[in-house]
Design a protein around this motif. Structure first.
Motif, mmCIF file in Angstrom:
data_model
loop_
_atom_site.group_PDB
_atom_site.id
_atom_site.type_symbol
_atom_site.label_atom_id
_atom_site.label_comp_id
_atom_site.label_asym_id
_atom_site.label_seq_id
_atom_site.Cartn_x
_atom_site.Cartn_y
_atom_site.Cartn_z
ATOM 1 N N PHE A 70 34.964 36.646 35.736
ATOM 2 C CA PHE A 70 36.051 37.614 35.913
ATOM 3 C C PHE A 70 35.972 38.670 34.821
ATOM 4 O O PHE A 70 35.249 38.519 33.827
ATOM 5 C CB PHE A 70 37.417 36.918 35.890
ATOM 6 C CG PHE A 70 37.821 36.401 34.539
ATOM 7 C CD1 PHE A 70 38.549 37.194 33.646
ATOM 8 C CD2 PHE A 70 37.483 35.117 34.141
ATOM 9 C CE1 PHE A 70 38.915 36.719 32.395
ATOM 10 C CE2 PHE A 70 37.843 34.630 32.892
ATOM 11 C CZ PHE A 70 38.564 35.435 32.017
ATOM 12 N N LYS A 71 36.743 39.753 35.021
ATOM 13 C CA LYS A 71 36.783 40.817 34.023
ATOM 14 C C LYS A 71 38.020 41.677 34.292
ATOM 15 O O LYS A 71 38.627 41.588 35.369
ATOM 16 C CB LYS A 71 35.515 41.674 34.105
ATOM 17 C CG LYS A 71 35.065 42.264 32.770
ATOM 18 C CD LYS A 71 33.608 42.735 32.868
ATOM 19 C CE LYS A 71 33.084 43.099 31.509
ATOM 20 N NZ LYS A 71 31.636 43.414 31.548
ATOM 21 N N TRP A 95 35.476 41.383 43.331
ATOM 22 C CA TRP A 95 35.386 42.388 42.284
ATOM 23 C C TRP A 95 35.985 43.739 42.694
ATOM 24 O O TRP A 95 35.598 44.792 42.200
ATOM 25 C CB TRP A 95 33.933 42.579 41.829
ATOM 26 C CG TRP A 95 33.371 41.329 41.206
ATOM 27 C CD1 TRP A 95 32.780 40.288 41.851
ATOM 28 C CD2 TRP A 95 33.406 40.983 39.825
ATOM 29 N NE1 TRP A 95 32.424 39.301 40.967
ATOM 30 C CE2 TRP A 95 32.787 39.707 39.696
ATOM 31 C CE3 TRP A 95 33.863 41.619 38.664
ATOM 32 C CZ2 TRP A 95 32.648 39.066 38.473
ATOM 33 C CZ3 TRP A 95 33.698 40.982 37.452
ATOM 34 C CH2 TRP A 95 33.106 39.713 37.361
ATOM 35 N N GLU A 96 36.979 43.671 43.583
ATOM 36 C CA GLU A 96 37.646 44.895 44.047
ATOM 37 C C GLU A 96 39.062 44.957 43.499
ATOM 38 O O GLU A 96 39.845 44.021 43.686
ATOM 39 C CB GLU A 96 37.690 44.925 45.579
ATOM 40 C CG GLU A 96 36.339 45.119 46.237
ATOM 41 C CD GLU A 96 35.761 46.491 45.966
ATOM 42 O OE1 GLU A 96 36.541 47.434 45.711
ATOM 43 O OE2 GLU A 96 34.517 46.628 45.993
ATOM 44 N N PRO A 97 39.444 46.050 42.796
ATOM 45 C CA PRO A 97 40.820 46.174 42.288
ATOM 46 C C PRO A 97 41.806 46.357 43.437
ATOM 47 O O PRO A 97 41.530 47.055 44.413
ATOM 48 C CB PRO A 97 40.754 47.420 41.406
ATOM 49 C CG PRO A 97 39.607 48.210 41.939
ATOM 50 C CD PRO A 97 38.607 47.217 42.453
ATOM 51 N N GLY A 101 34.023 37.396 31.641
ATOM 52 C CA GLY A 101 34.854 36.259 31.304
ATOM 53 C C GLY A 101 34.460 35.045 32.128
ATOM 54 O O GLY A 101 33.879 35.166 33.208
ATOM 55 N N TRP A 102 34.806 33.874 31.613
ATOM 56 C CA TRP A 102 34.356 32.622 32.234
ATOM 57 C C TRP A 102 35.556 31.733 32.517
ATOM 58 O O TRP A 102 36.159 31.172 31.616
ATOM 59 C CB TRP A 102 33.375 31.933 31.295
ATOM 60 C CG TRP A 102 32.664 30.739 31.859
ATOM 61 C CD1 TRP A 102 32.765 30.223 33.105
ATOM 62 C CD2 TRP A 102 31.729 29.917 31.160
ATOM 63 N NE1 TRP A 102 31.953 29.133 33.249
ATOM 64 C CE2 TRP A 102 31.303 28.919 32.066
ATOM 65 C CE3 TRP A 102 31.206 29.919 29.875
ATOM 66 C CZ2 TRP A 102 30.387 27.936 31.704
ATOM 67 C CZ3 TRP A 102 30.298 28.951 29.522
ATOM 68 C CH2 TRP A 102 29.888 27.971 30.422
ATOM 69 N N PHE A 103 35.902 31.648 33.802
ATOM 70 C CA PHE A 103 36.961 30.732 34.236
ATOM 71 C C PHE A 103 36.340 29.394 34.607
ATOM 72 O O PHE A 103 35.309 29.333 35.282
ATOM 73 C CB PHE A 103 37.699 31.297 35.452
ATOM 74 C CG PHE A 103 38.617 30.295 36.115
ATOM 75 C CD1 PHE A 103 39.911 30.115 35.655
ATOM 76 C CD2 PHE A 103 38.180 29.523 37.188
ATOM 77 C CE1 PHE A 103 40.749 29.176 36.250
ATOM 78 C CE2 PHE A 103 39.006 28.591 37.786
ATOM 79 C CZ PHE A 103 40.293 28.416 37.319
ATOM 80 N N HIS A 104 36.955 28.305 34.151
ATOM 81 C CA HIS A 104 36.504 26.963 34.503
ATOM 82 C C HIS A 104 37.730 26.069 34.602
ATOM 83 O O HIS A 104 38.595 26.089 33.725
ATOM 84 C CB HIS A 104 35.532 26.433 33.454
ATOM 85 C CG HIS A 104 34.685 25.281 33.946
ATOM 86 N ND1 HIS A 104 35.219 24.055 34.279
ATOM 87 C CD2 HIS A 104 33.349 25.181 34.162
ATOM 88 C CE1 HIS A 104 34.264 23.242 34.680
ATOM 89 N NE2 HIS A 104 33.114 23.902 34.628
ATOM 90 N N LEU A 136 42.778 42.782 37.352
ATOM 91 C CA LEU A 136 41.930 41.601 37.210
ATOM 92 C C LEU A 136 40.988 41.562 38.403
ATOM 93 O O LEU A 136 41.426 41.598 39.558
ATOM 94 C CB LEU A 136 42.786 40.326 37.176
ATOM 95 C CG LEU A 136 42.024 38.999 37.236
ATOM 96 C CD1 LEU A 136 41.198 38.785 35.970
ATOM 97 C CD2 LEU A 136 42.993 37.823 37.439
ATOM 98 N N VAL A 137 39.685 41.495 38.139
ATOM 99 C CA VAL A 137 38.706 41.408 39.221
ATOM 100 C C VAL A 137 37.751 40.253 38.918
ATOM 101 O O VAL A 137 37.575 39.845 37.776
ATOM 102 C CB VAL A 137 37.914 42.720 39.400
ATOM 103 C CG1 VAL A 137 38.833 43.854 39.834
ATOM 104 C CG2 VAL A 137 37.180 43.090 38.110
ATOM 105 N N GLY A 138 37.138 39.739 39.970
ATOM 106 C CA GLY A 138 36.208 38.632 39.777
ATOM 107 C C GLY A 138 35.671 38.119 41.092
ATOM 108 O O GLY A 138 35.843 38.742 42.159
#
Length: 764
Positions: A126-127, A94-96, A155-158, A87-89
């Protein structure tokens, strides 16, 4: 992919439907509303569990953790069985890393994060990323982050979407046209809805293709403690149920059970389309007999030649009205009734003799306080429940009847703006029978109204309900006329029949219509009727002249008798410059360089607007102004203000700011309706000689008429130039003229036209 109106709807090939909300579900009917707005029929709505939500939307909240998830189906589709997935975001640059490595769980791969990890983020992207550099795209239909700068989808976290924002439903493909043709071409007979004859209560509804119909009777408006009665079907497609005793005042609905295209049954609860009063847009209806309100005295609307119309919205009129009206009353029919009885009432002072009320039939406002224009009807018989003091007792009927009575006492005929080309949400008629009541194309609802569900106005059952409802408003409330929204979708044939039927009830009925829709315009055959059609040609030509962007040729034609050449008489045109829908008049001048300050109307714009309104009021046809137009209300340059009650509310302080202008318009109305304005109202008489005067180098002009019987002469002059203009007048017209009314007129001979001026003279 973004949300629209709070959500997004899609249907998969297997018939499973989904509704993704923009925020967590509040317990309201939004999921079903969104499906209806999409033109779909759905049943079995269910808030999905956390894992289903996460498998589609990427994450969900579960046991005080943020749970991110890749389902087994997604893993198999992307061939990720042997891959490590991270999971990155925004939260980890954005680093695994091993901290964000997904683990195997039942049904796929997932990771649970402590709440504090995402605490700093109201929303973020996120992605999912594999160890070999593959990015896993979000679900193709689920809304993704609205990134305008990059083509990628993330992806969209809220925080306000914890997982209670995704519904599943069963998509219903309705029966289709098979078997509908007979009923589309058959007009139902008799009376529908509720009726108590003194001994028994009867309910009737037309639903020829239904499998089962149940009458639901509720003791309370919250629809608890229901009694259910099975209705019976006759050979004419009508279901009925009779009950020994008086059910007047009871709350009721119908449950209709039908077969879908695959032969499976489904059920919907609907509001009776003939309900005379409703608790809300969803119902239930209130069982009430028809009652006639005759009024305190007989009232006759003016002949259409003598009509001067003011278009008005109940809440726009009341928002800043008299201080002796309570705030709650400013939302209701009773508030307008109370205000009409005040000496300072704007509508009384204006001088118009016809008020055209924006829609007051039950529409799809969700709450009383919500501002709504009313152009999304859900029932054609009941006055809007949100305009009543007590929506749950049917008193809104008498309150509206009292309002009409008060308008009549004030000398104002009442025309209702009605919408019979589409319906609002919930679309009860769709659930009654989609194909009989609505225009469809290969199963899809047509959308020439721009609202997504066009009524099938050539269908006999549709004609029946429209005509029945119009007659009801005239008989019960003594309504004086109707203005038909998007009349092209209703069509010449039905509009003609409406006129015939209504004139049987009220011979002097006033009938207006918009001649257009997104499909086209009404046919030239409309000149065989007595309808007055809104004239966009008049609007645009007057505006063009007032802006000094055209000459006076068409304006002279307008003054002679009109510029809509298909008309057989001038009163087949409603001449106007402004209505609820579109910019206000003064906002139409914002493209001129003279307009610098956003809120203050430049003097030159004021003057040019008055020239346009002056010509409007002396032109043959039916003049219409929008409430507040006489004191130059504007809408801050906003074109579509259908939800903006604060923008639309009339500011009566402008009556003092533009005292000269409002007085000018009111005096114009008075003159038009007096004997002085006889030729304006009846231009086709052989009594008149017409004269046109100009200097041939300027659009400024004089337009005169004289009576062959009385030798009376009148002269209108207009100058759209910023400089003084002189027109050629015969000596008699020039030397023996008295100014009746002028705007920026000079105290000189009538052939000398002041800059940006309008004048009306009587010549002796």
């Amino acid at each position: 992919m973004s949300y629209q109106r709070g959500g997004k709807v899609w249907v998969e090939e297997n018939g499973c439907g989904w509704v993704a909300l923009e925020r967590d579900w509040s317990g309201d009917g939004l999921p079903e509303d969104l499906v209806s707005e999409a033109g779909l029929v759905g049943v079995d709505f269910e808030l999905v569990n956390y894992k289903t939500r996460a498998s589609i939307g990427g994450y969900s909240k579960f046991e005080e953790k943020w749970f991110f998830f890749l389902s087994k189906q997604t893993i198999e589709f992307h061939h990720l069985e042997s891959a490590s997935v991270y999971l990155v975001g925004d939260f980890n640059d954005w680093e695994p890393s091993s901290l964000y490595l997904l683990s195997k769980i039942d049904g796929g791969l997932g990771i649970a994060l402590d709440l504090q990890i995402l605490q700093p983020y109201q929303e973020c992207e996120f992605k999912f990323l594999t160890n070999d550099g593959r990015w896993i795209e979000p679900h193709a239909k689920f809304p993704t982050f609205p990134n305008k700068h990059y083509p990628v989808k993330n992806g969209w976290f809220h925080k306000e979407r914890t997982g209670r924002d995704l519904f599943s439903f069963r998509f219903i493909e309705t029966q289709g046209h098979e078997g509908s043709e007979k009923w589309i071409n058959t007009r139902p007979s008799g009376e529908f809805g509720f009726h108590f004859d003194g001994k028994s209560s009867t309910f009737r509804i037309f639903a020829p293709r239904a499998s089962i119909l149940n009458l639901l009777i509720f003791e309370n408006p919250d629809e608890k403690n229901v009694n259910e009665f099975l209705m019976s079907l006759d050979d004419h497609g009508t279901w009925s149920c009779s009950y020994p005793g008086d059910l007047t005042g009871k709350y009721y609905k119908y449950r209709i059970t039908q077969l879908d295209k695959a032969g499976r049954s489904y059920s919907k609860e609907i509001l009776d389309p003939y309900a005379r009063a409703t608790v809300s847009r969803n119902g239930p209806g209130i069982a009430l007999n028809q009652k006639i309100f005759s009024g305190k005295k007989q009232f006759y609307p003016p002949p259409i030649e003598d009509a001067v119309v003011v278009e008005a919205h109940l809440r726009d009129l009341l928002a800043n009205s008299s201080s002796n009206i309570y705030d709650s009353e400013k939302l209701e029919f009773v508030g307008l009734t109370k205000w009409l009885n005040c000496e300072n009432c704007y509508l009384r002072k204006l001088g118009a003799n016809v008020v055209e009320l924006q829609p007051i039939q039950e529409f799809d406002a969700k709450e009383k306080e919500v501002y709504h224009w009313g152009y999304m009807p859900v029932n054609f018989f009941s006055p809007a429940s949100v305009y009543g003091t007590k929506p749950d007792d049917g008193s809104v009927i008498e309150e509206f009847a009292q309002l009409v009575d008060t308008f009549h006492e004030a000398g104002l005929a009442v025309v209702l703006d009605v919408v019979y080309n589409h319906v609002g949400i919930p679309p009860h008629l769709v659930h009654l029978d989609k194909e009989i009541y609505f225009s469809t194309d290969d199963g899809r609802l047509s959308n020439f109204s721009g609202c997504g569900n066009d009524l099938r106005c050539e269908s006999e059952p549709v004609k029946k309900i429209i005509i029945d409802s119009l007659i009801y408003w005239v008989k019960v409330f003594n309504i004086d006329g109707f203005r038909f929204d998007l009349g092209e979708l209703i069509g010449f044939e039905l509009l003609s029949e409406i006129e015939v039927e209504l004139r049987k009830v009220k011979p002097g009925i006033l009938l207006f219509a918009e001649p257009w829709s997104f499909r086209g315009r009404l046919s030239l055959e409309m000149n065989q009727t007595n309808y007055a059609l809104w004239s966009d040609a008049c609007r645009e030509e007057l505006l063009s002249y007032a802006k000094n962007q055209s000459g006076n040729d068409l304006i002279i034609e307008l003054l002679k008798g009109g510029i809509n050449k298909e008309n057989t008489n001038p009163c087949q045109s409603v001449n106007y410059l402004e209505s609820h829908d579109d910019y206000s008049l003064v906002d139409r001048f914002r493209d001129l360089e003279i307009w610098q300050d956003h809120n203050n109307v430049p003097d030159e714009v004021v003057h040019r607007a008055m020239i346009a309104m002056g010509i409007l009021m002396v032109s043959p046809g039916v003049p219409m102004i929008s409430a507040g137009q006489d004191f130059l209300r504007h809408k801050k340059g906003i074109r579509n203000t259908y939800l903006l009650g604060d923008i639309n509310a009339l500011d009566y302080e402008l009556e003092d700011v533009y005292k000269v202008e409002s007085s000018f318009i009111r005096k114009l109305i008075e003159l038009r309706l007096s004997d002085v304005g006889r030729r304006i109202r009846y231009p086709c008489s052989e009594e008149w000689n017409i004269h046109f005067f100009s200097n041939f180098s300027s659009p400024a002009f004089g337009f005169g008429w004289e009576s062959k019987k009385t030798n009376e002469k009148f002269l209108i002059t207009a100058n759209n130039q910023n400089t003084q203009q002189i027109i050629e007048l015969p000596e008699f017209w020039n030397m023996n003229a008295r100014l009746l009314l002028g705007y920026r007129s000079m105290d000189q001979s009538p052939n000398v036209l002041a800059p940006l001026s309008f004048s009306w003279f009587k010549v002796f």
